[in-house]
Scaffold this active site. Structure first.
Site, PDB file in Angstrom:
ATOM      1  N   ASP A  99       0.690  -1.233  -0.103  1.00  0.00           N
ATOM      2  CA  ASP A  99       0.111  -0.256   0.000  1.00  0.00           C
ATOM      3  C   ASP A  99       0.880   1.266  -0.118  1.00  0.00           C
ATOM      4  O   ASP A  99       0.089   2.343   0.216  1.00  0.00           O
ATOM      5  CB  ASP A  99      -0.925  -0.055   1.278  1.00  0.00           C
ATOM      6  CG  ASP A  99       0.049  -0.014   2.589  1.00  0.00           C
ATOM      7  OD1 ASP A  99       0.615  -1.063   2.691  1.00  0.00           O
ATOM      8  OD2 ASP A  99      -0.219   0.772   3.364  1.00  0.00           O
ATOM      9  N   TYR A 157       0.140   1.907  15.341  1.00  0.00           N
ATOM     10  CA  TYR A 157       1.531   2.323  15.485  1.00  0.00           C
ATOM     11  C   TYR A 157       1.493   3.260  16.666  1.00  0.00           C
ATOM     12  O   TYR A 157       0.837   4.144  16.596  1.00  0.00           O
ATOM     13  CB  TYR A 157       2.332   2.817  14.277  1.00  0.00           C
ATOM     14  CG  TYR A 157       2.353   1.839  13.214  1.00  0.00           C
ATOM     15  CD1 TYR A 157       3.738   1.009  13.051  1.00  0.00           C
ATOM     16  CD2 TYR A 157       1.367   1.436  12.342  1.00  0.00           C
ATOM     17  CE1 TYR A 157       3.814   0.178  11.989  1.00  0.00           C
ATOM     18  CE2 TYR A 157       1.535   0.332  11.293  1.00  0.00           C
ATOM     19  CZ  TYR A 157       2.916  -0.228  11.125  1.00  0.00           C
ATOM     20  OH  TYR A 157       3.117  -1.101  10.185  1.00  0.00           O
ATOM     21  N   LYS A 198      -1.676  -5.683  13.587  1.00  0.00           N
ATOM     22  CA  LYS A 198      -0.371  -5.485  13.218  1.00  0.00           C
ATOM     23  C   LYS A 198       0.670  -4.491  13.952  1.00  0.00           C
ATOM     24  O   LYS A 198      -0.120  -3.377  14.106  1.00  0.00           O
ATOM     25  CB  LYS A 198      -0.363  -5.079  11.640  1.00  0.00           C
ATOM     26  CG  LYS A 198       1.252  -4.724  11.078  1.00  0.00           C
ATOM     27  CD  LYS A 198       1.137  -4.314   9.629  1.00  0.00           C
ATOM     28  CE  LYS A 198       2.392  -3.815   8.914  1.00  0.00           C
ATOM     29  NZ  LYS A 198       2.146  -3.547   7.541  1.00  0.00           N
TER      30      LYS A 198
END
EC number: 2.2.1.10
Length: 274
Positions: A23, A142, A171
């Protein structure tokens, strides 16, 4: 069996993930490895990727349907923007269904971005919609921003956020060692896959990171640059697959990158290790 379970089986193999995210074109442009998207999808598919992660326009542009799972990414932001940590929603679960996706993904940055509340709201709402439609959700979480240093405790926190808000897979970056990564996997209510980060020069370093992440309880990877910018993306995918799904050591898997390749009956790479 329900729709979400069936779709999850298309992006995982034996419950483990060899996901190749591509991506990066939205955030960074046509970087090395991502100019001919059809070719790169074919290479990582040949190497045994369980799924590829793409934006909707790339899925529509492919001339051949991937034989592995398809994850449609719904978040976007560019390096040219005023706030590089801001991600906005640029697609829908309905559109992903129309494109034949097996899952979707959403990116959330936590740690000082002014739009963090908006990203959290988007994640929660999309998770509910995914539950309603039977679509698996991968949350990329994140620790980024003025309040985040990327410590293992922060990585564990943001992974927990993804799991608590309804993601089916979370993730996050690898923390650097097995013990601290256990903080992440033990504390997250959803299975965890690790990100790859910047391109590494040493193949063994990547394979060892993945081996250790698996030992810490991760179910696999969502690695981009260390696969699609490798000289042999097909072989690198095959080596990572061997660590994740076959359970061989990083040292053994390194020999795959020195081996020779032939086509197997199922279309994956069969590697003779020296």
């Amino acid at each position: 069996m329900d729709g979400k379970t069936i779709r999850m089986s298309r992006i995982l193999e034996s419950g483990r993930a060899v996901i190749v995210p591509m991506d990066h074109g939205v955030s960074e442009g046509p970087i090395e490895g991502l100019t001919d998207m059809g070719r790169m999808v074919s290479l990582v598919e040949k190497g045994g990727a369980s799924a590829v992660l793409l934006h909707k326009g790339v899925v529509k542009s492919l001339s051949t349907a991937p034989k592995c799972g398809i994850i449609v990414h719904m978040s976007a932001g560019t390096k040219l923007g005023m706030d590089k940590n801001r991600k906005v929603i640029v697609s829908s679960v309905e559109q992903a269904v129309r494109l034949g996706a097996d899952a979707i993904s959403v990116h959330v940055n936590i740690g000082g971005c002014d739009t963090e509340p908006d990203m959290l709201c988007d994640l929660g709402e999309i998770a509910d919609e995914c539950d309603a439609t039977g679509m698996p959700l991968l949350a990329m979480t994140y620790a980024r921003g003025k309040n985040a240093a990327g410590t293992p405790e922060e990585i564990a926190h943001v992974a927990r956020v993804g799991g608590e808000l309804g993601a089916d897979i979370v993730k996050c970056p690898y923390t650097g060692d097995i013990r601290s990564m256990r903080l992440v996997t033990d504390g997250c209510p959803a299975p965890v896959v690790i990100a790859g980060g910047p391109k590494c020069e040493n193949d063994y370093e990547v394979l060892k990171m993945v081996e250790d992440a698996m030992a810490a309880g991760a179910i696999g990877i969502s690695l981009g640059r260390n696969i699609f910018q490798h000289a042999r993306p097909d072989l690198m995918t095959a080596a990572l697959r061997a660590v994740i799904i076959d359970g061989i050591s990083a040292k053994q898997a390194s020999s795959i990158l020195r081996g020779y390749v032939k086509e197997s009956a199922v279309g994956h790479l069969t590697v003779a290790m020296h």
